[in-house]
Write a protein that holds these residues in place. Structure first.
Motif, PDB file in Angstrom:
ATOM      1  N   ALA A  37       0.832  -1.206   0.000  1.00  0.00           N
ATOM      2  CA  ALA A  37       0.000   0.000   0.000  1.00  0.00           C
ATOM      3  C   ALA A  37       0.869   1.260   0.000  1.00  0.00           C
ATOM      4  CB  ALA A  37      -0.922   0.008   1.204  1.00  0.00           C
ATOM      5  N   ILE A  38       0.475   2.211  -0.820  1.00  0.00           N
ATOM      6  CA  ILE A  38       1.225   3.455  -0.954  1.00  0.00           C
ATOM      7  C   ILE A  38       0.419   4.590  -0.346  1.00  0.00           C
ATOM      8  CG2 ILE A  38       2.222   5.110  -2.573  1.00  0.00           C
ATOM      9  CD1 ILE A  38       2.447   2.804  -4.578  1.00  0.00           C
ATOM     10  N   ASP A  39       1.039   5.350   0.557  1.00  0.00           N
ATOM     11  CA  ASP A  39       0.425   6.578   1.047  1.00  0.00           C
ATOM     12  C   ASP A  39       0.802   7.693   0.086  1.00  0.00           C
ATOM     13  OD1 ASP A  39      -0.810   5.557   3.350  1.00  0.00           O
ATOM     14  OD2 ASP A  39       1.007   5.795   4.539  1.00  0.00           O
ATOM     15  N   VAL A  40      -0.174   8.520  -0.256  1.00  0.00           N
ATOM     16  CA  VAL A  40       0.033   9.647  -1.157  1.00  0.00           C
ATOM     17  C   VAL A  40       0.012  10.910  -0.312  1.00  0.00           C
ATOM     18  CG1 VAL A  40      -0.882  10.894  -3.149  1.00  0.00           C
ATOM     19  CG2 VAL A  40      -1.041   8.396  -3.062  1.00  0.00           C
ATOM     20  N   TYR A  41       1.073  11.691  -0.374  1.00  0.00           N
ATOM     21  CA  TYR A  41       1.229  12.894   0.432  1.00  0.00           C
ATOM     22  C   TYR A  41       0.912  14.114  -0.416  1.00  0.00           C
ATOM     23  CZ  TYR A  41       3.534   9.648   3.532  1.00  0.00           C
ATOM     24  OH  TYR A  41       3.793   8.574   4.343  1.00  0.00           O
ATOM     25  N   VAL A  42      -0.006  14.942   0.080  1.00  0.00           N
ATOM     26  CA  VAL A  42      -0.406  16.149  -0.624  1.00  0.00           C
ATOM     27  C   VAL A  42      -0.031  17.331   0.258  1.00  0.00           C
ATOM     28  CG1 VAL A  42      -2.290  17.366  -1.764  1.00  0.00           C
ATOM     29  CG2 VAL A  42      -2.329  14.859  -1.634  1.00  0.00           C
ATOM     30  N   ASP A  43       0.929  18.131  -0.200  1.00  0.00           N
ATOM     31  CA  ASP A  43       1.419  19.283   0.557  1.00  0.00           C
ATOM     32  C   ASP A  43       0.654  20.534   0.140  1.00  0.00           C
ATOM     33  OD1 ASP A  43       3.707  18.005   1.935  1.00  0.00           O
ATOM     34  OD2 ASP A  43       4.434  17.703  -0.113  1.00  0.00           O
ATOM     35  N   PHE A  44       0.127  21.250   1.133  1.00  0.00           N
ATOM     36  CA  PHE A  44      -0.629  22.472   0.896  1.00  0.00           C
ATOM     37  C   PHE A  44       0.178  23.686   1.350  1.00  0.00           C
ATOM     38  CE2 PHE A  44      -3.838  19.247   0.786  1.00  0.00           C
ATOM     39  CZ  PHE A  44      -4.808  19.724  -0.082  1.00  0.00           C
ATOM     40  N   ALA A  45      -0.094  24.845   0.745  1.00  0.00           N
ATOM     41  CA  ALA A  45       0.604  26.075   1.092  1.00  0.00           C
ATOM     42  C   ALA A  45       0.104  26.652   2.415  1.00  0.00           C
ATOM     43  CB  ALA A  45       0.435  27.106  -0.023  1.00  0.00           C
ATOM     44  N   ALA A  46      -1.149  26.384   2.771  1.00  0.00           N
ATOM     45  CA  ALA A  46      -1.742  26.905   4.006  1.00  0.00           C
ATOM     46  C   ALA A  46      -2.493  25.783   4.710  1.00  0.00           C
ATOM     47  CB  ALA A  46      -2.686  28.064   3.686  1.00  0.00           C
ATOM     48  N   SER A  47      -2.931  26.044   5.908  1.00  0.00           N
ATOM     49  CA  SER A  47      -3.615  25.038   6.714  1.00  0.00           C
ATOM     50  C   SER A  47      -4.903  24.536   6.057  1.00  0.00           C
ATOM     51  CB  SER A  47      -3.959  25.625   8.090  1.00  0.00           C
ATOM     52  OG  SER A  47      -4.685  24.687   8.853  1.00  0.00           O
ATOM     53  N   ILE A  48      -5.094  23.213   6.146  1.00  0.00           N
ATOM     54  CA  ILE A  48      -6.345  22.595   5.694  1.00  0.00           C
ATOM     55  C   ILE A  48      -6.983  21.847   6.871  1.00  0.00           C
ATOM     56  CG2 ILE A  48      -5.739  22.403   3.252  1.00  0.00           C
ATOM     57  CD1 ILE A  48      -5.190  19.319   4.042  1.00  0.00           C
ATOM     58  N   ALA A  49      -6.706  22.312   8.078  1.00  0.00           N
ATOM     59  CA  ALA A  49      -7.193  21.657   9.290  1.00  0.00           C
ATOM     60  C   ALA A  49      -8.692  21.377   9.178  1.00  0.00           C
ATOM     61  CB  ALA A  49      -6.908  22.521  10.513  1.00  0.00           C
ATOM     62  N   GLY A  50      -9.071  20.140   9.464  1.00  0.00           N
ATOM     63  CA  GLY A  50     -10.465  19.731   9.420  1.00  0.00           C
ATOM     64  C   GLY A  50     -10.964  19.304   8.049  1.00  0.00           C
ATOM     65  N   LEU A  51     -10.123  19.361   7.034  1.00  0.00           N
ATOM     66  CA  LEU A  51     -10.554  19.043   5.665  1.00  0.00           C
ATOM     67  C   LEU A  51      -9.983  17.715   5.147  1.00  0.00           C
ATOM     68  CD1 LEU A  51     -10.284  22.563   4.005  1.00  0.00           C
ATOM     69  CD2 LEU A  51     -12.354  21.383   4.760  1.00  0.00           C
ATOM     70  N   HIS A  52      -9.388  16.932   5.995  1.00  0.00           N
ATOM     71  CA  HIS A  52      -8.722  15.708   5.534  1.00  0.00           C
ATOM     72  C   HIS A  52      -9.662  14.659   4.960  1.00  0.00           C
ATOM     73  CE1 HIS A  52      -5.812  17.627   8.242  1.00  0.00           C
ATOM     74  NE2 HIS A  52      -4.983  17.274   7.273  1.00  0.00           N
ATOM     75  N   LYS A  53     -10.947  14.765   5.281  1.00  0.00           N
ATOM     76  CA  LYS A  53     -11.920  13.812   4.731  1.00  0.00           C
ATOM     77  C   LYS A  53     -12.870  14.481   3.740  1.00  0.00           C
ATOM     78  CE  LYS A  53     -11.972  10.635   8.617  1.00  0.00           C
ATOM     79  NZ  LYS A  53     -12.793   9.932   9.597  1.00  0.00           N
ATOM     80  N   ASP A  54     -12.595  15.722   3.371  1.00  0.00           N
ATOM     81  CA  ASP A  54     -13.467  16.465   2.458  1.00  0.00           C
ATOM     82  C   ASP A  54     -13.474  15.787   1.090  1.00  0.00           C
ATOM     83  OD1 ASP A  54     -13.931  18.652   0.306  1.00  0.00           O
ATOM     84  OD2 ASP A  54     -14.628  19.594   2.170  1.00  0.00           O
TER      85      ASP A  54
END
Length: 116
Positions: A37-54
């Motif tokens: 299994a591969i984890d895919v990492y998505v880096d954001f420029a600003a906080s996405i707190a609370g949006l991990h399941k959006d």
């Protein structure tokens, strides 16, 4: 992000969440080797707190990968303990392994195949 163990799949792009707010993605990346299994990492420029399941935000990331020739089932929200303010970790389906291998990913499990 520029570690020797990373394979960058995508550079910067915008992704929209379920409320219609756009977020700047810096990169989508994976580690260069792993077991199955591969984890895919998505880096954001600003906080996405609370949006991990959006679902809309994850769909926007999947659309970006589709534009980069990934054909397969959708990615899903990863383990909650892996999530960070500016990082979303997604789980990939088994079909993603073929795509990742085409980008240079090595499946370490293949080295320990059956000797029978």
């Amino acid at each position: 992000m520029n570690k020797d163990t990373d394979i960058q799949l995508s550079g910067p792009f915008k992704a929209t969440d379920g409320s219609g707010r756009a977020h700047d993605v810096k990169a989508i990346r994976i580690f260069d080797e792993g077991y199955g299994a591969i984890d895919v990492y998505v880096d954001f420029a600003a906080s996405i707190a609370g949006l991990h399941k959006d679902k809309a935000l994850i769909a926007a990331i999947a659309t970006q990968l589709s534009g980069l020739c990934y054909k397969g089932p959708a990615l899903t929200a990863g383990d909650p303990v892996l999530q960070e303010n500016k990082l979303m970790v997604l789980e990939s389906p088994d079909e993603f392994n073929t795509y990742a291998a085409g980008k240079g990913w090595k499946d370490l499990a293949e080295e320990f195949g059956d000797d029978e």
